[in-house]
Design an enzyme around this catalytic site. Structure first.
Site, PDB file in Angstrom:
ATOM      1  CE  LYS A   1      33.530  46.239  36.907  1.00  0.00           C
ATOM      2  NZ  LYS A   1      33.841  46.269  35.468  1.00  0.00           N
TER       3      LYS A   1
ATOM      4  N   GLY B   1      36.766  35.980  35.843  1.00  0.00           N
ATOM      5  CA  GLY B   1      37.613  36.750  34.939  1.00  0.00           C
ATOM      6  C   GLY B   1      38.992  36.136  34.874  1.00  0.00           C
TER       7      GLY B   1
ATOM      8  N   GLY C   1      42.115  38.244  39.207  1.00  0.00           N
ATOM      9  CA  GLY C   1      41.688  37.475  40.380  1.00  0.00           C
ATOM     10  C   GLY C   1      42.722  37.551  41.499  1.00  0.00           C
TER      11      GLY C   1
ATOM     12  CD  GLU D   1      33.733  29.613  39.275  1.00  0.00           C
ATOM     13  OE1 GLU D   1      34.591  28.895  38.742  1.00  0.00           O
ATOM     14  OE2 GLU D   1      32.802  29.168  39.966  1.00  0.00           O
TER      15      GLU D   1
ATOM     16  CB  CYS E   1      36.881  30.089  31.144  1.00  0.00           C
ATOM     17  SG  CYS E   1      35.244  29.598  31.676  1.00  0.00           S
TER      18      CYS E   1
ATOM     19  CD  GLU F   1      42.342  32.134  29.982  1.00  0.00           C
ATOM     20  OE1 GLU F   1      41.186  31.741  29.881  1.00  0.00           O
ATOM     21  OE2 GLU F   1      42.662  33.125  30.661  1.00  0.00           O
TER      22      GLU F   1
HETATM   23  P1  NAD Z   1      39.191  40.427  33.195  1.00  0.00           P
HETATM   24  O1  NAD Z   1      39.849  39.742  34.330  1.00  0.00           O
HETATM   25  O2  NAD Z   1      39.990  41.354  32.370  1.00  0.00           O
HETATM   26  O3  NAD Z   1      37.942  41.273  33.716  1.00  0.00           O
HETATM   27  C1  NAD Z   1      36.889  40.678  34.453  1.00  0.00           C
HETATM   28  C2  NAD Z   1      36.180  41.735  35.280  1.00  0.00           C
HETATM   29  O4  NAD Z   1      37.076  42.236  36.278  1.00  0.00           O
HETATM   30  C3  NAD Z   1      35.716  42.947  34.489  1.00  0.00           C
HETATM   31  O5  NAD Z   1      34.451  43.323  34.959  1.00  0.00           O
HETATM   32  C4  NAD Z   1      36.772  43.978  34.823  1.00  0.00           C
HETATM   33  O6  NAD Z   1      36.335  45.309  34.663  1.00  0.00           O
HETATM   34  C5  NAD Z   1      37.035  43.666  36.275  1.00  0.00           C
HETATM   35  N1  NAD Z   1      38.304  44.172  36.816  1.00  0.00           N
HETATM   36  C6  NAD Z   1      39.447  44.462  36.139  1.00  0.00           C
HETATM   37  N2  NAD Z   1      40.419  44.858  37.003  1.00  0.00           N
HETATM   38  C7  NAD Z   1      39.864  44.837  38.244  1.00  0.00           C
HETATM   39  C8  NAD Z   1      40.356  45.129  39.556  1.00  0.00           C
HETATM   40  N3  NAD Z   1      41.609  45.521  39.757  1.00  0.00           N
HETATM   41  N4  NAD Z   1      39.525  44.967  40.598  1.00  0.00           N
HETATM   42  C9  NAD Z   1      38.249  44.537  40.409  1.00  0.00           C
HETATM   43  N5  NAD Z   1      37.725  44.255  39.200  1.00  0.00           N
HETATM   44  C10 NAD Z   1      38.525  44.395  38.128  1.00  0.00           C
HETATM   45  O7  NAD Z   1      38.545  39.273  32.304  1.00  0.00           O
HETATM   46  P2  NAD Z   1      37.830  39.382  30.871  1.00  0.00           P
HETATM   47  O8  NAD Z   1      38.866  39.774  29.874  1.00  0.00           O
HETATM   48  O9  NAD Z   1      36.570  40.173  30.982  1.00  0.00           O
HETATM   49  O10 NAD Z   1      37.375  37.874  30.640  1.00  0.00           O
HETATM   50  C11 NAD Z   1      38.224  36.876  30.153  1.00  0.00           C
HETATM   51  C12 NAD Z   1      38.807  36.062  31.283  1.00  0.00           C
HETATM   52  O11 NAD Z   1      37.764  35.533  32.090  1.00  0.00           O
HETATM   53  C13 NAD Z   1      39.582  34.862  30.801  1.00  0.00           C
HETATM   54  O12 NAD Z   1      40.746  34.736  31.575  1.00  0.00           O
HETATM   55  C14 NAD Z   1      38.644  33.699  31.058  1.00  0.00           C
HETATM   56  O13 NAD Z   1      39.270  32.460  31.221  1.00  0.00           O
HETATM   57  C15 NAD Z   1      37.974  34.142  32.305  1.00  0.00           C
HETATM   58  N6  NAD Z   1      36.691  33.460  32.481  1.00  0.00           N
HETATM   59  C16 NAD Z   1      36.609  32.489  33.442  1.00  0.00           C
HETATM   60  C17 NAD Z   1      35.418  31.797  33.631  1.00  0.00           C
HETATM   61  C18 NAD Z   1      35.294  30.730  34.680  1.00  0.00           C
HETATM   62  O14 NAD Z   1      34.173  30.356  34.989  1.00  0.00           O
HETATM   63  N7  NAD Z   1      36.366  30.224  35.257  1.00  0.00           N
HETATM   64  C19 NAD Z   1      34.303  32.106  32.827  1.00  0.00           C
HETATM   65  C20 NAD Z   1      34.428  33.094  31.866  1.00  0.00           C
HETATM   66  C21 NAD Z   1      35.620  33.778  31.708  1.00  0.00           C
END
Ligand code: NAD
Length: 485
Positions: free
Chosen positions: A184, A236, A241, A258, A292, A390
């Site tokens: 997804k 994300g 998470g 992550e 991140c 962040e």
């Molecule tokens: P996000 O959490 O908004 O979305 C990530 C994914 O989760 C998307 O595919 C989104 O559609 C999905 N999602 C949203 N709500 C959901 C739910 N209720 N249930 C299941 N899936 C759902 O993150 P983003 O804005 O795409 O990315 C930025 C974030 O990701 C930042 O916080 C960044 O630090 C983090 N990030 C972490 C790492 C790591 O390795 N630790 C790497 C890259 C990004």
């Protein structure tokens, strides 16, 4: 001209989305790139059912056969790279330097890496253990093996910053270990991942082993977490998470999370200031700070603070912001209007708290696109929101310390613990401080990575580890098998 439309990839076939399509917007031009498919909950469940049906045969295949298919997949993807680069560039707004390298090459590398690792035996032999006679069974020398088994159907939910590379970091080890997957991608940029499925077809992966569902909101991801899956591998934000962990916990689904970061960069008075500036400056110069692991929160020893700030300000002012397709552009747009507005709102809290804007702070005057200028805030207090939350954008904040204990306390003083950095000319001190940082990863005098090292977060930055062989193990369950010798 009508925008190109994409379909879902379920059970080895392209499937018309039951809820139509939604527009993918180029963050630099604000033009529609294409229509992405909006999956219905029924289609998420179809994808999970296909992955479930494919699991027994895929997991029982000899590892060498799985490895060969993953290698073929890497070949098929590499042939498509010239076609995929413009797609991933347009949907992410990445500069060409980032789009043509890290956005695509790492994807192929990850499939090749895990094809190789799949060929090794990852079971753990244990020494025979003498067991006494008990009421349960007669005594003797009992042999044992900790065997690695695939977990089952894995939901791979990814963020927007590196759509292909993030996907590959989950799918390659999961498939290598014998799991099947439903991917997804992030709503903002799923197109290149959908193009990747063409390579999956060409490589001849059995139907159902790899599926993709997409959608404009949280619905598809949420339905996937609730569906009949065995594991969620999520990258994300921390709030999402947390929601996923709550839902997955009810079904005791395995989790690899992550999450967010607020990387501290501790610079001591004996540190290489120029090296620290180059490392910290990557928050501006690499993918508009949408990383991140970026060193976004500088914790500077008072003796080097002024020199460091002056050099960072010089670095920031030197970087060209603008059209990601222009050769000399270093800072492209952030992913969306929503994200730009979020960054600006958080910056505004810094302004109100009394931070000094040494660089940036105003929206760049560029006609279209979601740009944020490289921004440097000084005089920041650790309790302020700009130090705690962040940005996920090209923003660096600077705090000051006087002694080592204070530096460690400040570095550890957020809910995050993903990636911290130390700059010191004294490697013993660098190591000592690293061992006190509550962070899954620490770079001493470098922002470079070692891809074989385990990667993941302490505290609210996540649960579990991937990276190298740890990534393969993350998608396994240990099964103990015992026998009398
Ligand atoms: P996000 O959490 O908004 O979305 C990530 C994914 O989760 C998307 O595919 C989104 O559609 C999905 N999602 C949203 N709500 C959901 C739910 N209720 N249930 C299941 N899936 C759902 O993150 P983003 O804005 O795409 O990315 C930025 C974030 O990701 C930042 O916080 C960044 O630090 C983090 N990030 C972490 C790492 C790591 O390795 N630790 C790497 C890259 C990004």
């Amino acid at each position: 001209m009508a925008a190109e439309t994409f379909q879902l990839f379920i059970d080895g076939d392209w499937v018309e989305p039951s809820k139509g399509g939604y527009a993918i917007v180029n963050p630099a031009t604000e033009a529609v790139v294409a229509e992405a498919p909006e999956a219905g909950v029924d289609q998420v469940n179809d994808a999970v059912a296909a992955a479930r049906a494919a699991f027994p045969a895929w997991s029982r295949r000899p590892a060498a056969e799985r490895a060969e298919m993953l290698d073929r997949l890497a070949d098929a993807f590499e042939r498509r790279i010239p076609d995929v680069v413009p797609v991933v560039q347009a949907e992410t707004g990445a500069t060409m330097r980032v789009a043509s390298t890290l956005q695509v090459l790492q994807c192929a590398v990850r499939f090749r890496t895990y094809a190789k690792l799949a060929m090794q035996n990852h079971d753990i032999p244990l020494p025979p253990s003498p067991m006494p006679n008990t009421a349960l069974a007669s005594g003797g020398l009992i042999g044992a093996l900790a065997a690695r088994q695939p977990v089952g159907v894995v939901a791979c939910i990814t963020p927007y910053n590196f759509p292909l590379t993030n996907m590959a970091g989950k799918v390659a080890p999961a498939l290598a270990m014998g799991n099947t997957v439903v991917v997804k991608p992030a709503p903002q940029d799923p197109l290149a991942v959908l193009r990747f499925a063409e390579a999956v077809q060409e490589a001849g992966l059995p139907p159902g082993v790899f599926n993709i569902v997409t959608g404009s909101g949280a619905e598809a991801g949420q339905a996937l977490v609730e569906a009949d899956i065995d594991m969620v591998s999520f990258t994300g934000s921390t709030p999402v998470g947390q929601r996923i962990a709550e839902t997955a916990g009810r079904g005791m689904k395995r989790l690899l999370l992550e999450l967010g970061g607020k990387g501290a960069a501790v610079v001591f008075d004996d540190g290489d200031v120029a090296g620290a500036v180059a490392g910290i400056g990557s928050t501006w110069s690499f993918h508009s700070g949408q990383i991140c692991t970026a060193p976004t929160r500088v914790i500077a020893h008072r003796a080097v603070h002024d020199e460091l700030v002056e050099k960072l300000a010089g670095y920031a002012s030197y970087l060209k912001v603008g059209d990601p397709l222009a050769d000399d552009t270093v800072v492209g747009p952030v992913i969306s209007e929503v994200q730009r507005d979020r960054i600006e709102a958080l910056l505004e809290t810094g302004r109100q708290d009394g931070a000094e804007f040494v660089a940036g702070g105003n929206r760049p005057e560029i006609g279209t696109g979601y740009y944020v200028a490289p921004t440097l805030l000084t005089g920041v207090k650790n309790e302020w929101r700009v130090a705690q939350e962040e940005f996920f954008g090209p923003v660096v904040v600077v705090e000051t310390f006087d002694d080592e204990d204070e530096a460690v306390a400040l570095a550890n003083g957020t809910p995050f613990g993903l990636y911290d950095y130390v700059w010191s000319g004294d490697t013993v001190r660098g190591y000592r401080v690293a061992r006190q940082l509550r962070s899954g990863n620490v770079g001493i005098n470098t922002v470079q990575r070692n891809h074989e090292a385990p990667f993941g977060g302490f505290k609210q930055s996540g649960v579990g580890r991937d990276g190298g062989v740890f990534g393969l193990h993350a998608y396994s369950e240990l099964q103990s098998i015992v026998w009398p010798s």
